[in-house]
Design a protein around this motif. Structure first.
Motif, PDB file in Angstrom:
ATOM      1  N   ASN A  29       0.842  -1.188   0.000  1.00 50.26           N
ATOM      2  CA  ASN A  29       0.000   0.000   0.000  1.00 50.26           C
ATOM      3  C   ASN A  29       0.882   1.245   0.000  1.00 50.26           C
ATOM      4  OD1 ASN A  29      -1.923   1.957   0.260  1.00 50.26           O
ATOM      5  ND2 ASN A  29      -2.492   1.446   2.375  1.00 50.26           N
ATOM      6  N   LYS A  30       0.951   1.934  -1.135  1.00 51.17           N
ATOM      7  CA  LYS A  30       1.756   3.147  -1.248  1.00 51.17           C
ATOM      8  C   LYS A  30       0.923   4.412  -1.076  1.00 51.17           C
ATOM      9  CE  LYS A  30       5.539   1.365  -4.066  1.00 51.17           C
ATOM     10  NZ  LYS A  30       6.384   1.592  -5.271  1.00 51.17           N
ATOM     11  N   GLU A  31      -0.334   4.217  -0.667  1.00 49.17           N
ATOM     12  CA  GLU A  31      -1.195   5.376  -0.460  1.00 49.17           C
ATOM     13  C   GLU A  31      -1.063   5.879   0.972  1.00 49.17           C
ATOM     14  OE1 GLU A  31      -5.038   5.368  -2.442  1.00 49.17           O
ATOM     15  OE2 GLU A  31      -4.680   3.286  -3.015  1.00 49.17           O
ATOM     16  N   ASP A  32      -1.730   7.005   1.237  1.00 50.83           N
ATOM     17  CA  ASP A  32      -1.667   7.578   2.581  1.00 50.83           C
ATOM     18  C   ASP A  32      -2.873   7.195   3.429  1.00 50.83           C
ATOM     19  OD1 ASP A  32      -3.588   8.963   1.261  1.00 50.83           O
ATOM     20  OD2 ASP A  32      -2.693  10.949   1.509  1.00 50.83           O
ATOM     21  N   LYS A  33      -3.688   6.235   2.934  1.00 45.16           N
ATOM     22  CA  LYS A  33      -4.841   5.750   3.684  1.00 45.16           C
ATOM     23  C   LYS A  33      -4.893   4.234   3.621  1.00 45.16           C
ATOM     24  CE  LYS A  33      -7.658   9.872   2.827  1.00 45.16           C
ATOM     25  NZ  LYS A  33      -8.920  10.410   2.245  1.00 45.16           N
ATOM     26  N   ALA A  34      -5.579   3.615   4.583  1.00 46.85           N
ATOM     27  CA  ALA A  34      -5.748   2.156   4.583  1.00 46.85           C
ATOM     28  C   ALA A  34      -6.603   1.742   3.389  1.00 46.85           C
ATOM     29  CB  ALA A  34      -6.404   1.708   5.881  1.00 46.85           C
ATOM     30  N   ILE A  35      -6.284   0.579   2.812  1.00 49.60           N
ATOM     31  CA  ILE A  35      -7.009   0.126   1.617  1.00 49.60           C
ATOM     32  C   ILE A  35      -7.454  -1.322   1.779  1.00 49.60           C
ATOM     33  CG2 ILE A  35      -5.706   1.655   0.074  1.00 49.60           C
ATOM     34  CD1 ILE A  35      -4.167  -0.884  -0.834  1.00 49.60           C
ATOM     35  N   GLU A  36      -8.386  -1.715   0.904  1.00 49.06           N
ATOM     36  CA  GLU A  36      -8.770  -3.105   0.718  1.00 49.06           C
ATOM     37  C   GLU A  36      -8.493  -3.434  -0.751  1.00 49.06           C
ATOM     38  OE1 GLU A  36     -12.918  -3.953   0.625  1.00 49.06           O
ATOM     39  OE2 GLU A  36     -12.641  -6.089   1.050  1.00 49.06           O
ATOM     40  N   ALA A  37      -7.672  -4.461  -0.988  1.00 52.11           N
ATOM     41  CA  ALA A  37      -7.331  -4.857  -2.357  1.00 52.11           C
ATOM     42  C   ALA A  37      -8.126  -6.098  -2.745  1.00 52.11           C
ATOM     43  CB  ALA A  37      -5.837  -5.141  -2.474  1.00 52.11           C
ATOM     44  N   VAL A  38      -8.766  -6.059  -3.910  1.00 57.69           N
ATOM     45  CA  VAL A  38      -9.584  -7.176  -4.393  1.00 57.69           C
ATOM     46  C   VAL A  38      -9.015  -7.641  -5.731  1.00 57.69           C
ATOM     47  CG1 VAL A  38     -11.877  -7.942  -5.092  1.00 57.69           C
ATOM     48  CG2 VAL A  38     -11.621  -6.281  -3.234  1.00 57.69           C
TER      49      VAL A  38
END
Length: 778
Positions: free
Chosen positions: A41-50
């Motif tokens: 995750n290179k973003e600045d927020k938590a993510i969900e990857a599908v």
């Protein structure tokens, strides 16, 4: 303005999947595949990857785990709704969670969800499955790692129950793939072939029974990874016994021993020479937009070979389908020179111009036609397998399995293994896959030989086991056995015996009135740890058998599927793998962003290939409410884009005639010399002496005429020369012309010509060959 960097999706969103590593271990005809997917995750927020991806339909998915830093979490198998609720609850409480699900509609599509991945953090998920390798026409074992997942066409008016697909073109896939396979067998590994670039095969011992092969640089993402593995003297009947899991309770599937029986029949030449001369042959050809290009051309050439190879006295018909369907005759017609000529004229003009891929309605129409007495129905289905209602289609074939045999062919990259294998399995036939630059004709003609083989009858399996040991079948009863094809039977062995006696299994069956028997002895006590591979394949076989009984309508069957799946750790359509990192509970700041990792498709989706589909399909990607990215969403057809009324099936018995076929621009004659020669053969098996034959043989009419022995009938001479050419120049493609050559030989023998030897000698001189008369079958 914010600038997006790193891996981007089609909507310019960062894609968290960085790389996929695949390790394969092949032991004889069984492969264990371990795939590791690396996320960041290179973003600045938590993510969900599908990520939605394909797997072989018959694979037994048996492991799913996640690694975050140095922490590894192994997933459990749970009932699907329970697993989904646990996953959602974990995300809601800020925990990391990982979910792996099989599509309820098509068992060759899976989705993995990586939930609550904090900013800057990496995670790896690991999944493993075991699968059997199919036997090819030339004796090779086919391993296929499906990496192409083309959009699946959902028929109009049907409920969308499958996992939706988001895909990129192969050239745009933003993650890497590495692949390596380790091979081992009691017999020598002769070679490994592939259409993909491979590093040279490396042997690991002097006996050459162990080897390693790796994918080389330059592999195109738009192609499945396929290996053809050749062992020396590989195909022998065998029985393997595997000890149960030490920690499992005796009397359960995983606690007891499991046994795998491999049957590989070899019938005598005398039996195989008595191929059937009767039958109703129905060919069902996919003409949807996705079949455009070389696929439809190869399919036309293959139909030419098939039609020329049919025996006199049989019946046949050809259906083609897309959003609508067509057939060349109102009902199956007797095979004759006239009906063959009419059929070939229409086949030559067939194009991939019928829109979507709706295979259910033409199948319903075929099955509504009464069977012809003493003409066993044989159905051949050619499709690229991109449908969304797989289970509806295979259920229909199963319902009608008593009235026919079904032979299926998956064309091109991404063909649904669930559909192609399901059609053949439920129809008691055989499945073939034609990928990349494979020549379709060889595989199809092998299946025609299977279809002409009389049905194997009275199949029975008898186990002779030590006292105190009982057997419980895990596989459904065998209904089809073919020459040169392996059949696998799984069973559970319950109980123990203090005796050191061997077990024995006997398989009996009859073919064309000839009784056959395979009797195999085996050591009851296993000597090798096989990692529960046989248990998992047996569990998978039992699960698929139970799922074919429509468990969604029978709660007890569904409970049994869930129980077997949970107990064995093998996925099913009613269970999921769920893993939760309970030590990761941290409040999430702001909403959890969802990032959908694009899969791979081998070409533009059907909406781009087939303009007639555009009014019915919306290519925008929408959420389907399940957390998975939508693919093509069905819309009601508008009047402006509606298919012409004359092309739409209305359900009547004789909707189309040969005059109503939608023809495209004229197709040029085959440039392939073999196909040119085949196209000139008459239905009864002979060739005419004419300029077209001379051209096909690259001779002038004068050369062909002058070489003819005196007082020999022109058609007899032409037929002998054609046979000499086939044997002299196309011996490597014998499987493609073997049946039509047999017709030619039968015709020649019926003429009772005394000077055949002289004709063969003259034919050799004309063509520069050295073919012996006996090798022609004369």
């Amino acid at each position: 303005m914010m600038r997006c960097c790193g891996l981007l999706s089609v909507n310019k969103e960062p894609v968290p999947l960085k790389a996929i590593e695949v390790q394969v271990e092949v032991k004889d005809h069984v492969a264990t595949v371990v795939s590791t997917l690396h996320y960041e995750n290179k973003e600045d927020k938590a993510i969900e990857a599908v990520f939605v991806f394909p797997l072989p339909a018959d694979a037994a998915v048996c492991h799913f785990s996640a690694k975050i830093g140095q922490t590894e979490i192994v997933a459990d198998v749970k009932e699907k709704q329970e697993a989904r609720e646990e996953y959602d609850d974990a995300l809601g409480s800020g925990q990391q969670a990982f979910l792996l699900e099989e599509s309820e509609q098509s068992p060759d599509i899976f989705s993995s969800s990586v939930g609550s991945l904090p900013p800057g953090e990496s995670a790896s998920i690991r999944l493993a499955y075991v699968t059997e390798l199919a036997v090819e026409a030339d004796g090779g074992l086919r391993f296929c790692l499906p990496v192409v997942l083309n959009p699946r066409y959902q028929p109009r008016g049907s409920e969308d129950r499958g996992v939706q697909v988001m895909c990129h073109m192969a050239s745009q896939v933003p993650y890497s793939l590495t692949f390596a396979a380790r091979l081992s067998s009691p017999r020598q590994v002769s070679k490994v072939d592939s259409a993909c670039p491979l590093e040279p095969l490396q042997y690991l011992n002097k006996e050459q029974t162990k080897a390693v092969v790796q994918l080389a640089a330059g592999h195109a993402f738009g192609r499945d990874i396929e290996l053809l593995i050749y062992y020396k003297d590989a195909h022998q009947p065998v029985v393997v016994v595997e000890a149960g899991k030490a920690s499992a309770e005796p009397g359960t599937l995983m606690g007891d021993a499991a046994v795998m029986l491999s049957v590989y029949p070899e019938f005598s030449q005398a039996v195989m020479s008595s191929l059937a001369t009767r039958g109703e042959f129905v060919f069902l050809l996919d003409r949807s937009g996705s079949m455009q290009g070389p696929r439809i051309g190869s399919a036309r050439d293959t139909l030419l070979l098939l039609l020329k190879s049919l025996p006199m006295g049989c019946y046949f018909n050809i259906y083609s389908f897309g959003s609508s369907f067509e057939h060349i005759f109102p009902k199956s017609m007797e095979y004759s020179e006239k009906t063959l000529e009419n059929a070939l004229k229409i086949v030559k003009e067939m194009q991939a111009n019928l829109g979507g891929t709706e295979i259910l309605r033409p199948l319903q129409h075929i099955y509504s036609q009464p069977c012809i007495p003493n003409q066993p129905r044989q159905l051949f289905v050619f499709t690229d397998g991109e449908v969304g209602n797989t289970k509806d289609v295979t259920s229909l074939v199963k319902k009608n399995s008593s009235s026919h045999r079904c032979f299926s062919f998956g064309i091109g990259e991404g063909a649904s293994t669930a559909l192609i294998n399901g059609l053949a399995k439920e129809g008691g036939g055989h499945a073939q896959f034609i990928a990349g630059t494979d020549r379709m004709q060889a595989k199809v003609m092998q299946s025609l030989q299977f279809a002409l083989q009389p049905a194997v009858e009275d199949i029975s399996v008898t186990w002779d086991l030590p006292k105190g040991v009982s057997v419980t079948p895990l596989s459904p009863p065998l209904t089809a056995i073919f020459q040169g094809q392996r059949s696998l039977i799984y069973a559970q062995l319950t109980g123990e015996s203090s005796e050191e006696t061997d077990g024995c299994v006997t398989v009996k069956y009859s073919l064309a009135g000839h009784p056959f028997q395979n009797k195999l002895a085996f050591a009851f006590h296993p000597t090798e740890d096989t990692g529960l591979t046989i248990h998992r394949l047996g569990a998978r076989t039992l699960i698929r058998c139970l799922e074919s009984k429509e468990p969604e309508k029978d709660e007890e069957v569904k409970k049994k599927v869930v129980n077997v799946s949970v107990q064995s750790g093998v996925s099913s359509s009613f269970t999921s793998f769920i893993a939760i990192n309970k030590g990761s509970s941290k409040p999430i700041q702001g909403p959890l962003l969802q990032r959908r990792v694009p899969g791979i498709m081998s070409r533009m989706p059907m909406a781009y290939c087939a303009p007639r589909m555009l009014p019915m399909m919306d290519s925008s990607l929408v959420s389907d409410g399940t957390g998975l990215m939508g693919g093509f969403k069905m819309k009601k057809s508008s009047a402006k884009g509606r298919i012409p009324k004359r092309l739409v099936d209305t359900g009547g018995p004789d909707v189309f005639s040969s005059q109503e076929i939608n023809l495209g621009p004229p197709i040029q004659p085959p440039s392939d010399t073999l196909l040119q020669l085949v196209s000139l053969q008459k239905a009864s098996g002979y060739w005419e002496l004419n300029p077209a034959l001379a051209t096909a043989l690259h001779k002038t009419s004068k050369q062909l005429e002058q070489a003819k022995p005196a007082n020999v009938n022109g058609n007899v001479w032409a037929t002998v020369v054609a046979l000499v050419w086939l044997h002299g120049f196309k011996s490597d493609a014998e499987v493609e012309w073997k049946l039509l050559a047999r017709k030619a030989v039968s015709w020649l023998l019926a003429q009772k010509v005394p000077c055949i030897a002289e004709c063969v000698t003259a034919g050799n001189t004309l063509l520069g060959c050295n073919v012996q008369k006996d090798s022609l079958g004369l």
